[in-house]
Motif scaffolding. Structure first.
Motif, PDB file in Angstrom:
ATOM      1  N   UNK A  71       0.834  -1.204   0.000  1.00 30.75           N
ATOM      2  CA  UNK A  71       0.000   0.000   0.000  1.00 30.75           C
ATOM      3  C   UNK A  71       0.866   1.250   0.000  1.00 30.75           C
ATOM      4  N   UNK A  72       0.540   2.170  -0.876  1.00 29.29           N
ATOM      5  CA  UNK A  72       1.279   3.427  -0.979  1.00 29.29           C
ATOM      6  C   UNK A  72       0.395   4.451  -1.677  1.00 29.29           C
ATOM      7  N   UNK A  73       0.798   5.698  -1.637  1.00 28.17           N
ATOM      8  CA  UNK A  73       0.064   6.718  -2.378  1.00 28.17           C
ATOM      9  C   UNK A  73       0.627   6.776  -3.786  1.00 28.17           C
ATOM     10  N   UNK A  74      -0.266   6.673  -4.749  1.00 29.72           N
ATOM     11  CA  UNK A  74       0.113   6.760  -6.160  1.00 29.72           C
ATOM     12  C   UNK A  74      -0.726   7.882  -6.762  1.00 29.72           C
ATOM     13  N   UNK A  75      -0.078   8.867  -7.312  1.00 30.07           N
ATOM     14  CA  UNK A  75      -0.772  10.055  -7.816  1.00 30.07           C
ATOM     15  C   UNK A  75      -1.687  10.646  -6.749  1.00 30.07           C
ATOM     16  N   UNK A  76      -1.254  10.579  -5.497  1.00 29.94           N
ATOM     17  CA  UNK A  76      -1.983  11.187  -4.392  1.00 29.94           C
ATOM     18  C   UNK A  76      -3.092  10.341  -3.806  1.00 29.94           C
ATOM     19  N   UNK A  77      -3.313   9.157  -4.337  1.00 31.82           N
ATOM     20  CA  UNK A  77      -4.396   8.310  -3.848  1.00 31.82           C
ATOM     21  C   UNK A  77      -3.836   7.017  -3.269  1.00 31.82           C
ATOM     22  N   UNK A  78      -4.472   6.482  -2.216  1.00 33.12           N
ATOM     23  CA  UNK A  78      -3.995   5.215  -1.666  1.00 33.12           C
ATOM     24  C   UNK A  78      -4.284   4.063  -2.636  1.00 33.12           C
ATOM     25  N   UNK A  79      -3.265   3.284  -2.910  1.00 33.89           N
ATOM     26  CA  UNK A  79      -3.409   2.158  -3.843  1.00 33.89           C
ATOM     27  C   UNK A  79      -2.476   1.029  -3.418  1.00 33.89           C
ATOM     28  N   UNK A  80      -2.723  -0.130  -3.981  1.00 35.84           N
ATOM     29  CA  UNK A  80      -1.801  -1.256  -3.847  1.00 35.84           C
ATOM     30  C   UNK A  80      -0.892  -1.227  -5.072  1.00 35.84           C
ATOM     31  N   UNK A  81       0.409  -1.146  -4.844  1.00 41.49           N
ATOM     32  CA  UNK A  81       1.350  -1.043  -5.968  1.00 41.49           C
ATOM     33  C   UNK A  81       1.261  -2.239  -6.901  1.00 41.49           C
ATOM     34  N   UNK A  82       0.914  -3.398  -6.356  1.00 38.22           N
ATOM     35  CA  UNK A  82       0.840  -4.590  -7.206  1.00 38.22           C
ATOM     36  C   UNK A  82      -0.447  -4.645  -8.023  1.00 38.22           C
ATOM     37  N   UNK A  83      -1.414  -3.780  -7.694  1.00 40.75           N
ATOM     38  CA  UNK A  83      -2.674  -3.769  -8.444  1.00 40.75           C
ATOM     39  C   UNK A  83      -2.923  -2.442  -9.154  1.00 40.75           C
ATOM     40  N   UNK A  84      -1.977  -1.515  -9.048  1.00 35.61           N
ATOM     41  CA  UNK A  84      -2.075  -0.233  -9.753  1.00 35.61           C
ATOM     42  C   UNK A  84      -1.273  -0.350 -11.039  1.00 35.61           C
ATOM     43  N   UNK A  85      -1.936  -0.163 -12.167  1.00 36.74           N
ATOM     44  CA  UNK A  85      -1.280  -0.362 -13.450  1.00 36.74           C
ATOM     45  C   UNK A  85      -0.939   0.984 -14.096  1.00 36.74           C
ATOM     46  N   UNK A  86       0.173   1.004 -14.801  1.00 41.94           N
ATOM     47  CA  UNK A  86       0.707   2.261 -15.308  1.00 41.94           C
ATOM     48  C   UNK A  86      -0.229   2.946 -16.301  1.00 41.94           C
ATOM     49  N   UNK A  87      -0.908   2.214 -17.123  1.00 45.93           N
ATOM     50  CA  UNK A  87      -1.735   2.815 -18.169  1.00 45.93           C
ATOM     51  C   UNK A  87      -2.745   3.822 -17.650  1.00 45.93           C
ATOM     52  N   UNK A  88      -3.610   3.404 -16.735  1.00 42.97           N
ATOM     53  CA  UNK A  88      -4.619   4.352 -16.232  1.00 42.97           C
ATOM     54  C   UNK A  88      -4.017   5.492 -15.422  1.00 42.97           C
ATOM     55  N   UNK A  89      -2.772   5.349 -14.973  1.00 40.53           N
ATOM     56  CA  UNK A  89      -2.164   6.380 -14.131  1.00 40.53           C
ATOM     57  C   UNK A  89      -1.500   7.482 -14.971  1.00 40.53           C
ATOM     58  N   UNK A  90      -1.161   7.130 -16.221  1.00 44.55           N
ATOM     59  CA  UNK A  90      -0.419   8.062 -17.065  1.00 44.55           C
ATOM     60  C   UNK A  90      -1.207   9.276 -17.377  1.00 44.55           C
TER      61      UNK A  90
END
Ligand code: FES
Length: 90
Positions: A71-90
């Protein structure tokens, strides 16, 4: 596809906090966890300015969204790094 991975860093508790950016070339279907693992496999790891950087410290357990260790903040939101995919984040 080219990404810039921006990591909030500090040398330790209470130390100066700063951002460091890394170039990453990967597929939109890759997870943040996969990208961090690839960064840490680089020897040496260098940032966008060519400065050598220590490995990115983070935790990972199951790698399938069950344990919550990543668990970490990705683009300011709490997410699971193993389930957060680069495409939707770009
Ligand atoms: S490593 Fe277990 S949820 Fe991501």
């Amino acid at each position: 596809m080219n990404f810039v991975i921006r990591v909030r860093r500090a040398a330790g508790p209470g130390a100066h906090v700063f951002w460091q950016e890394f170039a990453y070339e990967g597929d939109e279907s890759e997870s943040v966890a996969a990208a961090l693992r690839e960064l840490n496999a680089r020897t040496p790891l260098t940032d966008l300015n060519g400065r050598e950087a220590p490995p990115v410290r983070w935790e990972c357990g199951c790698a399938c969204g069950k344990c919550g260790a990543c668990a970490m903040r990705v683009n300011g939101l709490p997410m699971l790094a193993c389930k957060a995919f680069l495409g939707p984040l770009g």
